[in-house]
Design an enzyme around this catalytic site. Structure first.
Site, mmCIF file in Angstrom:
data_model
loop_
_atom_site.group_PDB
_atom_site.id
_atom_site.type_symbol
_atom_site.label_atom_id
_atom_site.label_comp_id
_atom_site.label_asym_id
_atom_site.label_seq_id
_atom_site.Cartn_x
_atom_site.Cartn_y
_atom_site.Cartn_z
ATOM 1 N N ASP A 2 -21.951 35.346 38.138
ATOM 2 C CA ASP A 2 -21.238 35.285 36.854
ATOM 3 C C ASP A 2 -22.219 34.933 35.723
ATOM 4 O OD1 ASP A 2 -21.706 32.651 37.673
ATOM 5 O OD2 ASP A 2 -19.805 31.872 36.909
ATOM 6 N N ASN A 60 -19.601 18.123 39.341
ATOM 7 C CA ASN A 60 -20.067 18.208 37.952
ATOM 8 C C ASN A 60 -18.912 18.525 36.995
ATOM 9 O OD1 ASN A 60 -19.762 20.898 38.701
ATOM 10 N ND2 ASN A 60 -21.827 21.543 38.109
ATOM 11 N N ASN A 64 -18.475 31.668 34.444
ATOM 12 C CA ASN A 64 -19.115 31.063 33.273
ATOM 13 C C ASN A 64 -18.510 31.620 31.987
ATOM 14 O OD1 ASN A 64 -20.895 29.296 34.578
ATOM 15 N ND2 ASN A 64 -22.313 30.976 35.004
ATOM 16 N N HIS A 78 -29.322 26.051 39.132
ATOM 17 C CA HIS A 78 -28.663 26.023 40.445
ATOM 18 C C HIS A 78 -28.843 27.309 41.269
ATOM 19 C CE1 HIS A 78 -26.250 22.607 38.867
ATOM 20 N NE2 HIS A 78 -26.136 23.327 37.772
ATOM 21 N N ASP A 79 -28.449 28.433 40.674
ATOM 22 C CA ASP A 79 -28.172 29.621 41.484
ATOM 23 C C ASP A 79 -29.374 30.228 42.220
ATOM 24 O OD1 ASP A 79 -25.519 29.373 40.801
ATOM 25 O OD2 ASP A 79 -25.644 30.769 39.124
ATOM 26 N N THR A 127 -22.966 33.186 43.832
ATOM 27 C CA THR A 127 -23.428 32.100 42.964
ATOM 28 C C THR A 127 -22.376 31.840 41.879
ATOM 29 O OG1 THR A 127 -24.636 33.637 41.523
ATOM 30 C CG2 THR A 127 -25.865 32.671 43.360
ATOM 31 N N GLU A 187 -17.356 20.574 42.152
ATOM 32 C CA GLU A 187 -18.350 21.438 41.498
ATOM 33 C C GLU A 187 -17.629 22.655 40.901
ATOM 34 O OE1 GLU A 187 -20.757 24.823 40.996
ATOM 35 O OE2 GLU A 187 -19.380 24.630 42.686
ATOM 36 N N PHE A 188 -18.153 23.189 39.804
ATOM 37 C CA PHE A 188 -17.478 24.235 39.032
ATOM 38 C C PHE A 188 -17.068 25.457 39.872
ATOM 39 C CE2 PHE A 188 -17.841 28.065 36.278
ATOM 40 C CZ PHE A 188 -16.828 27.789 35.372
ATOM 41 N N ASN A 189 -18.001 26.056 40.611
ATOM 42 C CA ASN A 189 -17.702 27.316 41.312
ATOM 43 C C ASN A 189 -16.554 27.158 42.309
ATOM 44 O OD1 ASN A 189 -19.776 28.614 39.970
ATOM 45 N ND2 ASN A 189 -21.245 28.406 41.649
ATOM 46 N N ASP A 246 -28.347 30.457 34.949
ATOM 47 C CA ASP A 246 -28.981 30.299 36.261
ATOM 48 C C ASP A 246 -28.718 31.505 37.157
ATOM 49 O OD1 ASP A 246 -26.339 29.349 36.139
ATOM 50 O OD2 ASP A 246 -26.610 27.975 37.820
ATOM 51 N N ASP A 247 -27.583 32.173 36.961
ATOM 52 C CA ASP A 247 -27.355 33.442 37.678
ATOM 53 C C ASP A 247 -28.413 34.468 37.271
ATOM 54 O OD1 ASP A 247 -24.255 33.207 38.744
ATOM 55 O OD2 ASP A 247 -24.562 32.201 36.828
HETATM 56 C C1 BDR Z 1 -22.582 26.522 38.961
HETATM 57 O O1 BDR Z 1 -21.619 26.691 37.906
HETATM 58 C C2 BDR Z 1 -22.013 27.709 37.033
HETATM 59 O O2 BDR Z 1 -21.764 27.305 35.721
HETATM 60 C C3 BDR Z 1 -23.477 27.941 37.286
HETATM 61 O O3 BDR Z 1 -23.838 29.283 37.012
HETATM 62 C C4 BDR Z 1 -23.629 27.602 38.749
HETATM 63 O O4 BDR Z 1 -23.326 28.720 39.552
HETATM 64 C C5 BDR Z 1 -23.092 25.101 38.915
HETATM 65 O O5 BDR Z 1 -22.043 24.192 39.096
HETATM 66 CA CA CA Z 2 -23.210 30.950 38.595
#
Ligand code: BDR
Ligand code: CA
Length: 310
Positions: free
Chosen positions: A10, A159, A39, A240-241, A125, A165-167, A14-15
């Site tokens: 997405d 986070n 994202n 991260h990704d 990711t 975590e977001f994903n 970082d992707d």
């Molecule tokens: C993940 O969330 C997204 O915002 C970033 O691209 C990463 O995949 C980190 O929590």
């Molecule tokens: Ca991502």
């Protein structure tokens, strides 16, 4: 021996770096890039994926657009971290390639079924929506996939919430499907990616390559640094990704151990938490593993070498 991967993403700063690493590494055959909401909206993450492809000179790789929303929940995006475009910072070139006509989920199924068993690694990711839908659409992909190496989750705090975590948080039902499907899953979570920091040292070293792609990386990181400082109080942004891609290229980048992982779907304060049972030893037959340590220098070495090749 190259490893064939489908990168489901997405973009996202970082992707974008994960794409550069995958395309710039001779150890990876990039089978396809698929996009998902996350994202930003699916329109934006897909446009961004094509823009990164243009910057990196990715060609001969199908790009397909995937899910526009989670399986059950309402859509949530990460505008504060990635900006209004989803990839704020650099100016983005127009696409140089056409989007594949297939839906991402269809493409994932077809690419896996067309190849010998055990030759495709899925590297998500982002939200796990496309991967979950693919497993439901064609369950025969599950035993054919070599492994799923995903960026997402954490065993020690989140986070987006204190626990999640977001994903994983944005589509926990999809995460539940993916973690419990029965294929080998390696969770590359915040526990390690919060140590993959784009320090000034790292950014300067890559910027010194002096190429259009290295400048693109530097511009991405300039925005990302400010965003992470403002939203989460980091001095340097965690990238991260690409850590998930790096692990496929070189497993020595991470320490990994088997552990059962359950996704919290109903918790009052813990929805989207990846509950990893780290009481050793893991029960026989455990198919999920979690990353517990990272060699950050080795990781950045791979990213630098990949960008130098583009
Ligand atoms: C993940 O969330 C997204 O915002 C970033 O691209 C990463 O995949 C980190 O929590
Ligand atoms: Ca991502």
């Amino acid at each position: 021996m190259t490893r064939g991967i489908i990168l489901d993403c997405d973009p996202g700063h970082d992707d974008a770096v994960a794409m550069l690493l995958a395309w710039g590494s001779p150890a990876i055959e990039l089978i396809a890039v698929t996009t998902v909401f996350g994202n930003q909206t699916i329109e934006k993450t897909t446009r961004n994926a094509l823009a990164v492809a243009a910057v990196a000179g990715i060609e001969g790789v199908p790009f397909a657009r995937g899910a526009e929303r989670p399986l059950v929940r309402e859509i949530e995006t990460a505008e504060a971290t990635h900006g209004e475009s989803g990839l704020d910072g650099p100016s983005l070139p127009p696409p140089a390639i056409e989007l594949d006509r297939r839906h991402a989920v269809q493409l994932i199924v077809e690419e896996i079924m067309a190849r010998p068993p055990g030759t495709v690694t899925l590297v998500p990711t982002a939200a796990l929506t496309n991967i979950a839908l693919a497993a439901r659409l064609e369950p025969r992909i599950v035993p054919r996939v070599r492994e799923v190496v995903l960026m997402g989750g954490a065993y020690a705090g989140g986070n987006w919430t204190a626990a999640a975590e977001f994903n994983i948080l944005i589509d926990p039902e999809a995460a539940h499907i993916v973690f419990s499907a029965g294929w080998p899953v390696t969770m590359v979570g915040l526990d390690v990616t919060h140590h993959a920091l784009a320090t000034p040292d790292v950014v300067d070293r890559i910027a010194a390559l002096g190429t259009p792609v290295s400048r693109f990386f530097e511009e991405l990181m300039t925005f990302f640094r400010a965003a992470y400082r403002n939203t989460q109080g980091f001095d340097h942004p965690p990238v991260h990704d690409p850590v998930a891609v790096a692990y496929v290229i070189d497993p020595a980048v991470l320490s990994v151990r088997p552990a059962p992982v359950s996704i919290e779907l109903t918790g009052t304060h813990t929805r989207g938490m990846t509950v990893a049972d780290l009481r050793a030893p893991a029960p026989p037959g455990t198919r999920t593993s979690v990353a517990t340590g990272i060699d950050a220098d080795r990781f950045w070495g791979l990213v630098t070498d990949a960008i130098a090749r583009l």
